[in-house]
Design a protein around this motif. Structure first.
Motif, mmCIF file in Angstrom:
data_model
loop_
_atom_site.group_PDB
_atom_site.id
_atom_site.type_symbol
_atom_site.label_atom_id
_atom_site.label_comp_id
_atom_site.label_asym_id
_atom_site.label_seq_id
_atom_site.Cartn_x
_atom_site.Cartn_y
_atom_site.Cartn_z
ATOM 1 N N SER A 1 -5.892 7.644 0.428
ATOM 2 C CA SER A 1 -5.303 8.841 1.108
ATOM 3 C C SER A 1 -5.498 9.139 2.166
ATOM 4 O O SER A 1 -6.146 8.589 3.029
ATOM 5 N N ARG B 1 4.208 8.850 -4.950
ATOM 6 C CA ARG B 1 3.506 8.651 -3.683
ATOM 7 C C ARG B 1 5.042 8.068 -3.066
ATOM 8 O O ARG B 1 5.410 6.879 -3.910
ATOM 9 N N SER C 1 -7.586 -0.358 -5.547
ATOM 10 C CA SER C 1 -5.991 -0.834 -5.595
ATOM 11 C C SER C 1 -6.100 -1.608 -7.636
ATOM 12 O O SER C 1 -7.240 -1.725 -7.950
ATOM 13 N N VAL D 1 -3.801 1.646 -3.276
ATOM 14 C CA VAL D 1 -3.223 3.467 -2.688
ATOM 15 C C VAL D 1 -5.084 3.943 -2.165
ATOM 16 O O VAL D 1 -6.264 3.241 -2.207
ATOM 17 N N GLY E 1 7.038 -2.536 -2.823
ATOM 18 C CA GLY E 1 6.019 -1.577 -3.973
ATOM 19 C C GLY E 1 6.617 -2.237 -4.830
ATOM 20 O O GLY E 1 7.758 -2.178 -5.639
ATOM 21 N N HIS F 1 0.785 -1.393 -0.815
ATOM 22 C CA HIS F 1 0.039 0.043 0.170
ATOM 23 C C HIS F 1 0.874 1.352 -0.427
ATOM 24 O O HIS F 1 2.641 1.212 0.026
ATOM 25 N N THR F 2 -0.223 2.430 -0.292
ATOM 26 C CA THR F 2 0.922 3.605 -0.353
ATOM 27 C C THR F 2 -0.045 4.861 -0.046
ATOM 28 O O THR F 2 -0.758 4.950 -0.796
ATOM 29 N N PHE F 3 1.121 5.635 0.216
ATOM 30 C CA PHE F 3 -0.408 6.369 1.247
ATOM 31 C C PHE F 3 0.363 8.251 1.587
ATOM 32 O O PHE F 3 0.127 9.034 1.700
ATOM 33 N N ALA G 1 6.596 3.309 -0.981
ATOM 34 C CA ALA G 1 5.482 2.225 -0.372
ATOM 35 C C ALA G 1 6.585 0.338 -0.179
ATOM 36 O O ALA G 1 7.866 0.022 -1.396
ATOM 37 N N LEU H 1 -1.335 -3.350 -5.704
ATOM 38 C CA LEU H 1 -1.028 -2.025 -5.058
ATOM 39 C C LEU H 1 -2.332 -1.344 -4.293
ATOM 40 O O LEU H 1 -2.712 -1.032 -5.042
ATOM 41 N N VAL I 1 6.343 5.140 -5.832
ATOM 42 C CA VAL I 1 5.646 4.773 -6.602
ATOM 43 C C VAL I 1 5.312 6.161 -7.456
ATOM 44 O O VAL I 1 4.825 6.917 -6.984
#
Lengths: 482, 482, 482, 482
Positions: free
Chosen positions: D205, D189, D220, D203, D195, D150-152, D192, D201, D258
């Motif tokens: 906020s 981003r 996703s 994604v 990643g 995940h990435t935030f 991750a 993945l 990412v």
């Protein structure tokens, strides 16, 4: 008879007339009216009254297994986790009445005695040991709700590791003889909190690396026993005004040096004597630590709640809740409080039966709490000082508020959200909790409650089961590094 | 006239009769005999006597450039590094007399006034500013050795960043009018240490982010000026016995709230008014910080020496010098003391002339010391408590040693290397320094001497010349990472 | 010959061919081209070149009293405070070249040898001691600018206090025999930084509570002496790219275990042997500590400047200078740097001549610095990590910036005030300083530079003159509490 | 299909071929054989195999409510406290396999997705929100055991409070358009973890004070979606030898930037977009924090057990268990471990149902743990360094033990209770845990796991119910100070 109320407690105490020395004078007259003692005695009386408060008396007492009378729940020997939780609630009632500030509330000492009685089997068939006397005294205290003080620390003459007392006359209290009636004690013990202000004085031996045989004993005697003298330290009561001295005026417990001037302890009150092995064993193997630490921890949690409330009220009063450093300081307190609560819960959840069928809270968890609290408590008193800043100093008196100068005080000492008198009250409370000579004695008391913090960490390290974690790593080395 | 002695100081003070409110009552009679003030007044008298002590009077006074009289050296405007060192020695004499414990010894306030006079040019040609009045008052004070208190903190009603006072009647002191005779002040200032106990009260403005114009002023008025009221906080004197309360009985300085009830400040005493730019500038650009911090640092070093001596004497008394954790604690104190000394020496070595020819000790170095001391001082008071342990609590009184119970005390409270009375004295001193309400006020006072520690660290960061170090790194990136 | 330049240093080293083991293989070929050693050797060469840099060569060398050649100033035996200050400037030049990161720059070991030579009288008329050999070796090293490593720590088999080695074959290096040519050494020493990468290895004994006589010796031998083996630890060089590994690629000094496999030390190189009294005395009474600590402190100050620059550049890069917690962290670093500077200045100002006429910086002040630095250094590396936050992790490589992905990096890794490549460089530098295996070895190295921090605090406490402060308090008790 | 095993996981991953950039090159060939990724992929495969381990598979899986297949228990939506405890045991199994060192083990991300699905009602009837898509994706992931990253976090260009991105081209990922097929994302981003090394993945906020509407989205997509690029940071793998690099060789998870280069997210994968209110609400009101923190806490406890084991094994190896400062350091670790355990137990005991019927562990207690762990973890890594001292540096390689020099290593590097190779293994493990670039990345990762520690303390302060404590004090003032 059973659980006493405040009035009974005071009446019995006033009849005792123990030998107490205060500020160079022998105390005469009613103890409950002496300026140095009346605050604490009235507070204790109010505590005893809780046992008869209709709203909570069922949570404060239980039915005596011998007499059928309602007796204090702190005497209850817990056999189930439910018993432990009952005991916890009862501790909370006592503690909440004083914000956790009274260290030697009756439940503490009752618990100590109960833990001794629950471990009485350790004395069986040991030389110079009288388990029946201990059991009998426990029942006597329970049925009559006797108030107790205890003393176990020898005079701090020399704290070098290799010091051996070598004095013609005893300094540390010793058995110097015995006769048909009992054993004879000479010498002193220091720091008996509330010494002389209770029905009985419980005396036992603890914590010296090597006991001399003649310093190894345990007994209880009435405070007015012949030859027994209590020498008070200076008082930390700042004054009688509850506005000016909200805590010291009612919670100052006094500590005294106990002098045994050839005191005869009657045989039926001797639990053991001249047996250093028993003395060492008893403290380690009995349920003293688990049960006493359980009570202490509950009280300390209530005290942290009190601290948190005072800190937050200061913040509201001067309106500093926006500051990030305030958040950090307060989160320290919150973390401390929640940690202690979690440890308490864990100690209870993981309680287990000892060999005699009593339910002991988990001792390792209690030791963790016992290592932690002395550090966080003194830090939290510092945080309160840091939040209060100069407001902790500018403290007018009650009399000032009752004088013509009040108009000025009202105007110039108002808080952001509080009138001046209210603002001064909260600052005086914060001050009495952390900066008055009463408050700093509290800090010192919590810092050393279960002894030298450095020793406590060695005990924890040594007691803690580390081998399972070492095994995990050894397996890792074996499985993953070859 | 020139430098006064103690007797002169007391006589002049006793004639003033300022309006002081103590514990709800207006103070009547001789100030020097009032139980709340006589200790500090006698101690200050002894300090003034140092100026006439044949052994050191040459180090305590210098010849007035106007009258030729010997005047207090703290009034000397330093023009060379030698002057700074002379001033340092003089500070040490004052400070050593009280173990650095008296925060507002005369040299501190004389230095403040001297620093103002040395920066008088900042007022030249500014509106509502009267540099000649400041110069004249400086000379008046110097030639007559006037004793001073000062006040600069507005009431702590609301410490939110966005608070703006919005009250019909002034809370913070303000100029509310002027007439032929002078300006009229109404409102209050808080925390004037020794307020009412000095000849004069020096009033100026400092440290608010945004001044209201009418809160921007500086002047000095006699303590007995009409409409001027000093409302004392509660006293921190524990009692009159020097045995029981060795510090508070003689060094408690009292803090008071200062109320200006339509006080008329005569024009010849106004330095500036209604000029917020000058008010902000004056504190930042004048030599106030370098000269005041120089005095404070010398005093704090003497106090650390006192702390170190007390700690080591405790160690000897109970014989704990073998313990490694004692070494760690003591090395903290040693490091603190030596660091402060090194910083002082560096501040003097790197002193430089300001634009008006006065030799200022290096301000960045002084700011470092000013950031450091509040942290180490409170830590060191904790160390003393940790060394003393339970001995800090078991404190009998002087009267106990004068009673028949003394035999017991002598026996049971003896130290490893000291008789009981000596042992109790050292513990009482340690207690009064760190745990009595006098001692904790000292800790709080040092913690906030130059303001909020958090603000101090922002000031240091912002003032410190960082660009040269950044340049070194930028060069490194350029030369070594391409 | 005199002070060498970089080329001479490398040439001489390449001819030595000592027995060095690296990653399981015996090192063959030119040392200066070995990937594990070339960075440090080139950096040292650049340092030696400073001695011939026209701008500073006069500050880097002095005229040899015997040959008249210009020789390294680190060999200068200081006799005046001016000499000390000359030495300090020379140390600064060396240190600034590597940001204080190279711990065993030549000036350190030259200083060690110089301190030994300056204390040579301690060996006079002692059994098994050869002061002339020491003096001769000092002159040899000075005149030829020999590069040195040293070793003094016995293998860390067992750190229990009561451990006595009881092994058939020696583990710690020992004298196992002697003959006409010299003494024979067998066993090992650990942690010789740059061991094998210098002309000579200086071996001496230090710091064990009880020496065995056969472990008490001091000598110097060429690194290529027969039977002498250097076993390298794993390298902490992250890679050869100066962009990716700005510090480790050039400053990794390597540490090695030194094995003495029946090494013959010729008599003319033996300073003393089999004399545990001399061994203990020499380290304590010689000027080793004052002179070595002087050099170390100067280097550490330069390192703190480097730290401060890196921290501030991080702050500028991501624009966080407004945050108050950043101010607090940075003020910690500023206080640390200024404190170390002040202590250095004080140590020099209070320098005094020893019995042989050499000017020693004040040892107590140096000990204070030596207690302080290990604590603050590791804290400051943590501060850098806290400022850099996640940016310390997201570190692309030099090759990424040389690939087509660069467009993305330029866009998404830009800093507030810096392009992406610049931003990554500063973060990589901060990372290599505090988080790479090179950086953490630096932290550990500074933490233990002069030994166990706990022992250092005991030494400081024991050495510090405390009695004068105790006397002040004793007088206070006498004068004010009676 | 249901819960995968390691082989299935690898096979699926190898077919994906996402665009990953490593050290300036586009990764080609099988991911599972790439030197930078094979360690972590094999370790994850071993973790997935646990789901089929006969001894624990019942504790690792449950029966899918839709397909009836056994699926991973981390997907279980807990409805009872028993469910929570089942989940805890499952977390422990995963965590124990890597000593708690793998931060993004599959159970973590499965839990995140499960928490989203359990809060899907928050999206109902909100604009631009598609609860059914989220539910469908959750079921897809559960039934196929999809691996997730995940990435935030938006790029750290400028951390000033008032920064607003003002760039022509997006830096932070944004919705720049939409069409029939879906929404189009451009920008980046950062950080991750893993990643590109997972099937999908995720994604979303989080955590910005003010969202721009176009930065508010959640979806996703498969890792090989067109336009999606993963740019790796430098690797922290020290080398392939498990002896030399026991942790980094298998647990280095890699973090990547990412880049969304006009990535089309198909409508059926969009959970919400262009809705900043939903974005803010969802993270705060969903069960993300309670469920994710529950998993994290279990893993962190296992990591503390690992730390404790390593520390104790070091102590045994060099025999330092007698030292009191060792006891203090170890008791810190014990207190930390037991505190975290107690908090976990409390969080579970006080779990409560949310409005949709899911059983959430107590969030305040989890927040306390989340504030505590970052502080203690970095302290404990320091303790390990302090116990290991110079032994943490002198680390020979595996190859050295396989060479002729081994005889010397065996002799001179032996521990008090361990042969040399064993001793080196334990020190290398301790080093890789705390001092290698892998180890320090771990420390940094734990320090910032749930964000800036300073923000965490503000959140805790603001969320904590303080009013009940204030009320206690207000009552005290009312009842006892009038």
């Amino acid at each position: 008879m059973g659980a006493v109320n405040g009035k009974d407690f005071i009446n019995r105490l006033n009849q005792l007339k123990p030998e107490i020395w205060y500020d160079g004078e022998k105390v005469e007259g009613l103890l409950s009216e002496h300026p140095a003692f009346k605050g604490i005695i009235q507070t204790k009386a109010a505590l005893y009254d809780l046992q008869h408060d209709p709203k909570i008396k069922d949570e404060m007492t239980y039915t005596s297994p011998t007499s059928g009378n309602p007796v204090g729940l702190s005497f209850l020997q817990p056999k189930t986790k439910e018993d432990l939780i009952r005991r916890r609630k009862m501790f909370e009632h006592w503690a909440q009445h004083t914000g956790g500030i009274m260290g030697r509330s009756p439940d503490y000492l009752n618990t100590v005695l109960m833990s001794f009685a629950s471990s009485v089997s350790l004395l069986k068939n040991k030389s110079n040991s009288f388990p029946n006397n201990l059991q009998a005294f426990y029942e006597l205290a329970r049925e009559n709700d006797l108030s107790l003080a205890h003393t176990f620390v020898a005079p701090q003459v020399n704290r070098s590791q290799i010091y051996i007392e070598n004095s013609e006359e005893p300094i540390a209290a010793k058995v110097i003889g015995k006769n048909e009636e009992g054993i004879i004690i000479k010498g002193a013990r220091v720091l008996a909190t509330q010494g002389g202000l209770t029905d009985e004085l419980l005396v036992f031996s603890v914590g010296k690396f090597l006991f001399n045989e003649d310093e190894a004993f345990a007994f209880s005697i009435p405070s007015n026993t012949k030859g027994l003298k209590f020498i008070c330290r200076d008082t930390f009561i700042g004054g009688q005004s509850a506005f000016d001295h909200p805590l010291s005026s009612r919670y100052e417990e006094m500590d005294s040096i106990v002098v045994f001037d050839n005191v005869l302890v009657p045989w039926n009150r001797v639990f053991y004597y001249n047996n250093d092995e028993v003395a060492e064993d008893f403290i380690i193997k009995s349920s003293f630590h688990p049960f006493a630490k359980h009570q202490v921890m509950v009280r300390q949690i209530v005290k942290l709640e009190f601290i948190l409330g005072v800190a937050e009220l200061l913040i509201e009063t001067i309106n500093v809740s926006e500051y990030q450093h305030i958040h950090e300081k307060m989160s320290e307190i919150i973390i401390g409080l929640e940690t202690m609560r979690a440890l308490l819960e864990k100690a209870e959840n993981h309680a287990s039966l000892d060999e005699w069928g009593y339910m002991r809270p988990d001792i390792n968890t209690l030791m963790v709490a016992g290592n932690l609290f002395p550090k966080i408590y003194s830090r939290f008193t510092e945080i309160i000082q840091q939040i209060g800043a100069s407001g902790m100093i500018t403290l007018p008196t009650e009399k000032a508020f009752h004088s013509t100068i009040r108009t000025d005080l009202d105007r110039y000492l108002q808080g952001a959200t509080k009138p001046a008198e209210e603002r001064v009250k909260i600052f005086r409370l914060a001050w009495d909790l952390t900066m008055s000579s009463f408050g700093t004695r509290q800090t010192q008391y919590e810092r050393y409650f279960f002894g030298d913090p450095i020793r406590l960490s060695s005990e924890l390290y040594n007691a803690y089961p580390k081998s399972e974690y070492v095994k995990v790593i050894s397996n890792f080395l074996k499985n993953h590094m070859n």
